[in-house]
Design a protein around this motif. Structure first.
Motif, PDB file in Angstrom:
ATOM      1  N   ALA A  89      44.289  44.241  46.672  1.00 36.13           N
ATOM      2  CA  ALA A  89      45.134  44.518  48.083  1.00 36.13           C
ATOM      3  C   ALA A  89      45.856  42.740  47.385  1.00 36.13           C
ATOM      4  N   GLU A  90      44.947  42.216  47.104  1.00 37.13           N
ATOM      5  CA  GLU A  90      45.584  40.962  46.598  1.00 37.13           C
ATOM      6  C   GLU A  90      46.323  40.767  45.650  1.00 37.13           C
ATOM      7  N   LEU A  91      46.101  41.489  44.357  1.00 35.80           N
ATOM      8  CA  LEU A  91      47.052  41.427  43.221  1.00 35.80           C
ATOM      9  C   LEU A  91      48.231  42.730  43.587  1.00 35.80           C
ATOM     10  N   THR A  92      48.203  42.943  44.818  1.00 31.78           N
ATOM     11  CA  THR A  92      49.594  44.273  45.144  1.00 31.78           C
ATOM     12  C   THR A  92      50.428  42.893  46.402  1.00 31.78           C
ATOM     13  N   LEU A  93      49.667  42.448  46.851  1.00 30.54           N
ATOM     14  CA  LEU A  93      50.811  40.886  47.664  1.00 30.54           C
ATOM     15  C   LEU A  93      51.500  39.931  46.479  1.00 30.54           C
ATOM     16  N   LEU A  94      50.420  39.689  45.254  1.00 26.26           N
ATOM     17  CA  LEU A  94      50.901  38.741  44.835  1.00 26.26           C
ATOM     18  C   LEU A  94      51.985  39.139  43.543  1.00 26.26           C
ATOM     19  N   LEU A  95      51.889  40.387  43.191  1.00 29.41           N
ATOM     20  CA  LEU A  95      53.062  41.104  42.567  1.00 29.41           C
ATOM     21  C   LEU A  95      53.865  41.233  43.436  1.00 29.41           C
ATOM     22  N   GLY A  96      53.893  41.404  44.461  1.00 32.85           N
ATOM     23  CA  GLY A  96      55.160  41.617  45.845  1.00 32.85           C
ATOM     24  C   GLY A  96      55.946  40.872  45.847  1.00 32.85           C
ATOM     25  N   MET A  97      55.444  39.381  45.274  1.00 32.32           N
ATOM     26  CA  MET A  97      55.955  38.475  45.635  1.00 32.32           C
ATOM     27  C   MET A  97      57.491  38.349  44.578  1.00 32.32           C
ATOM     28  N   LEU A 139      46.588  46.882  36.691  1.00 27.85           N
ATOM     29  CA  LEU A 139      46.478  46.186  35.754  1.00 27.85           C
ATOM     30  C   LEU A 139      45.440  45.178  36.077  1.00 27.85           C
ATOM     31  N   LEU A 140      44.797  45.505  36.975  1.00 22.78           N
ATOM     32  CA  LEU A 140      43.873  44.429  37.513  1.00 22.78           C
ATOM     33  C   LEU A 140      41.984  44.904  36.686  1.00 22.78           C
ATOM     34  N   TYR A 141      42.850  45.690  35.809  1.00 23.71           N
ATOM     35  CA  TYR A 141      41.582  45.943  34.987  1.00 23.71           C
ATOM     36  C   TYR A 141      41.668  46.084  33.685  1.00 23.71           C
ATOM     37  N   ASP A 142      42.895  45.328  33.202  1.00 25.69           N
ATOM     38  CA  ASP A 142      43.309  45.391  31.779  1.00 25.69           C
ATOM     39  C   ASP A 142      43.455  46.813  30.996  1.00 25.69           C
ATOM     40  N   ALA A 143      43.842  47.715  32.026  1.00 28.19           N
ATOM     41  CA  ALA A 143      43.951  48.986  30.987  1.00 28.19           C
ATOM     42  C   ALA A 143      44.670  49.046  30.132  1.00 28.19           C
ATOM     43  N   LEU A 244      48.988  39.906  32.059  1.00 28.96           N
ATOM     44  CA  LEU A 244      48.598  40.939  32.740  1.00 28.96           C
ATOM     45  C   LEU A 244      48.981  41.741  31.231  1.00 28.96           C
ATOM     46  N   ARG A 245      47.913  42.313  30.709  1.00 28.86           N
ATOM     47  CA  ARG A 245      48.231  43.953  29.765  1.00 28.86           C
ATOM     48  C   ARG A 245      49.399  44.701  30.187  1.00 28.86           C
ATOM     49  N   GLU A 246      50.242  45.179  29.454  1.00 24.44           N
ATOM     50  CA  GLU A 246      51.320  45.908  29.479  1.00 24.44           C
ATOM     51  C   GLU A 246      50.537  47.922  28.922  1.00 24.44           C
ATOM     52  N   PRO A 247      50.462  48.818  30.464  1.00 26.99           N
ATOM     53  CA  PRO A 247      49.368  48.755  30.160  1.00 26.99           C
ATOM     54  C   PRO A 247      50.773  50.685  29.497  1.00 26.99           C
ATOM     55  N   GLN A 248      49.676  51.663  28.578  1.00 24.67           N
ATOM     56  CA  GLN A 248      50.890  52.284  27.499  1.00 24.67           C
ATOM     57  C   GLN A 248      49.400  54.071  28.186  1.00 24.67           C
ATOM     58  N   GLU A 384      37.942  40.451  39.061  1.00 23.75           N
ATOM     59  CA  GLU A 384      38.630  39.285  39.658  1.00 23.75           C
ATOM     60  C   GLU A 384      38.406  38.630  38.329  1.00 23.75           C
ATOM     61  N   GLN A 385      37.443  38.814  37.432  1.00 26.35           N
ATOM     62  CA  GLN A 385      38.043  38.180  35.993  1.00 26.35           C
ATOM     63  C   GLN A 385      39.930  38.749  36.320  1.00 26.35           C
ATOM     64  N   THR A 386      40.794  39.373  35.852  1.00 29.03           N
ATOM     65  CA  THR A 386      41.639  39.423  35.914  1.00 29.03           C
ATOM     66  C   THR A 386      42.802  38.544  37.012  1.00 29.03           C
ATOM     67  N   LEU A 387      41.994  38.623  38.560  1.00 32.36           N
ATOM     68  CA  LEU A 387      42.740  37.717  39.264  1.00 32.36           C
ATOM     69  C   LEU A 387      42.874  36.302  39.032  1.00 32.36           C
ATOM     70  N   GLU A 388      41.700  35.548  38.626  1.00 31.30           N
ATOM     71  CA  GLU A 388      41.275  34.459  38.468  1.00 31.30           C
ATOM     72  C   GLU A 388      42.341  34.066  37.003  1.00 31.30           C
ATOM     73  N   ARG A 389      42.674  34.804  36.283  1.00 36.46           N
ATOM     74  CA  ARG A 389      43.638  34.703  35.312  1.00 36.46           C
ATOM     75  C   ARG A 389      45.192  34.779  36.012  1.00 36.46           C
ATOM     76  N   VAL A 390      45.881  35.520  37.437  1.00 39.80           N
ATOM     77  CA  VAL A 390      46.167  35.326  37.663  1.00 39.80           C
ATOM     78  C   VAL A 390      46.575  34.104  38.867  1.00 39.80           C
ATOM     79  N   ARG A 391      45.779  34.094  39.415  1.00 42.09           N
ATOM     80  CA  ARG A 391      46.032  32.076  40.579  1.00 42.09           C
ATOM     81  C   ARG A 391      45.669  31.912  39.855  1.00 42.09           C
ATOM     82  N   ALA A 392      45.313  31.116  38.528  1.00 38.55           N
ATOM     83  CA  ALA A 392      45.758  30.270  37.416  1.00 38.55           C
ATOM     84  C   ALA A 392      47.217  30.146  37.480  1.00 38.55           C
TER      85      ALA A 392
END
Length: 403
Positions: A89-97, A139-143, A244-248, A384-392
């Motif tokens: 939910a948090e990453l969804t909100l941030l991407l929505g911005m 994107l949360l899991y660096d797929a 954020l890794r671009e998924p294939q 959370e590892q991904t969100l730490e990068r995103v927040r920073a």
């Protein structure tokens, strides 16, 4: 490093043979060769069924039971329920911005679903924003890759575009230009000139081959650090460093599991055989399947290609059985019930062990919840590892400690 694979299913009722052949068999293969995250997308169910939520909880556990019953292994793959990982939910909100509304409105299924589900009020933020939630799931899991059919590749494109857009906004550090200059100086004038020509080929001439050539060229420059190479290649492509890794897309083999009426097997068509169907129900469903309308009487010859039963033979019967069916149908040598008998036997044989394991897991609800909670813990740690990068990157860290 193993590839990371992410895939989910909406809890909309019990799984059927179409899910088994189209999705779950692929999961069984992937869990042995990749780091897999398989989740029940209960929030996604709310995007179209927000006013009728009574059956969602039961459907969540039905999916877990059926995944375990077919052989999905919680020791090999991370199995979890989407809503138990709030980072989605948090990453969804941030991407929505940073997501343009036009991007959401042009997603292929947006208008299609509104047409198909006219009886529902889908003029909601949740329905419009479901591609954002889908993107966060991935994107949360660096797929690295997401299993999709050919007809679903376009749905993944918005996730790729949003990863690129995020990286372009937040992957450019304040001193990026200075670091590019340092990298060019470290290469020397001649190499820098070659790099500049590659950059011109890509940015001005649109030559996509210039990117892999530049990557190989930078790898040969002994004076560059790995960070310099990454920065220079991002500069050439006109994008920020990868946050954020671009998924294939991981294209799965086309699987159009035929239903009892010859159409694709789907709950909406009412033509399914569920994975936990009672044997007597399976037998009745197949025995009453429609056949070639030309076979009015037992003595009338038929055409297999005009019969829904033939489509199931192509999934379940070997070459000898198919030859027997074709010969018997076209010459009226066998009746329609004779033709259906090998199918009944094959489908019952396939479902018997699945149904037995499903009964085992259905009787252990506490163990099911332990598996789901353990999977959610693992998923939260990775997310959370991904969100730490995103927040920073977005300037939102504020000294925050990870959960």
């Amino acid at each position: 490093m193993m590839e990371i694979i992410v895939s989910g299913m909406r809890p909309t009722g019990r799984s059927h043979l179409g899910h088994y052949h189209g999705v779950l068999k692929n999961w069984l293969r992937l869990q042995d060769v990749a780091e897999c995250y398989f989740f029940v997308a209960d929030w996604h169910a709310l995007t179209t069924h927000y006013e009728t939520t009574q059956g969602i909880d039961e459907a969540v556990w039905d999916l877990f039971i059926e995944w375990l019953a077919v052989g999905v292994d919680p020791e090999k793959a991370v199995l979890f329920v989407q809503s138990q990982v709030p980072q989605h939910a948090e990453l969804t909100l941030l991407l929505g911005m940073l997501t343009p509304l036009s991007w959401l409105e042009r997603v292929p299924t947006f208008k299609d679903q509104q047409e198909k589900l006219r009886e529902r009020d889908l003029a909601t933020f949740g329905f419009l924003g479901y591609p954002l939630l889908m993107t966060a799931d991935i994107l949360l899991y660096d797929a690295h890759r997401v299993p999709v059919g050919v007809d679903q590749v376009a749905h993944l494109e918005i996730s790729r575009e949003l990863a690129r857009r995020f990286n372009s906004f937040y992957g450019r550090d304040a001193d990026a230009a200075a670091r590019v200059d340092r990298g060019l100086q470290a290469m020397g004038k001649r190499a820098a000139k070659t790099f500049a020509s590659l950059q011109q080929r890509f940015q001005q001439d649109g030559d996509a081959l210039a990117v892999p050539e530049a990557s190989a060229f930078l790898a040969q420059q002994a004076g560059l650090s790995a960070e310099m190479r990454e920065q220079l290649l991002a500069h050439l492509e006109g994008k920020g460093r990868e946050i954020l890794r671009e998924p294939q897309a991981l294209l799965t083999a086309a699987s159009r599991m035929p239903g009892l009426d010859g159409q694709k097997m789907s709950k909406s068509y009412g033509n399914t055989i569920s994975l936990r169907e009672a044997p007597e129900v399976v037998e009745k469903k197949i025995r009453t399947m429609p056949t070639d309308p030309a076979r009015v009487t037992r003595a009338d010859p038929g055409t297999p290609e005009k019969c829904p039963v033939w489509a199931l033979h192509q999934v379940y019967s070997d070459a000898d059985t198919q030859a027997w069916v074709r010969s018997g149908c076209t010459t009226a040598g066998i009746g329609c019930l004779d033709c259906k008998q090998p199918l009944i036997a094959a489908i019952l044989a396939e479902l018997a062990p699945i149904r037995e394991r499903a009964e085992y897991w259905a009787g252990r609800p506490e163990q099911l919840r332990e598996i789901a909670h353990a999977g959610a813990r693992r998923a939260r740690q990775r997310a959370e590892q991904t969100l730490e990068r995103v927040r920073a990157a977005m300037g939102l860290a504020h000294g925050r400690r990870s959960r």
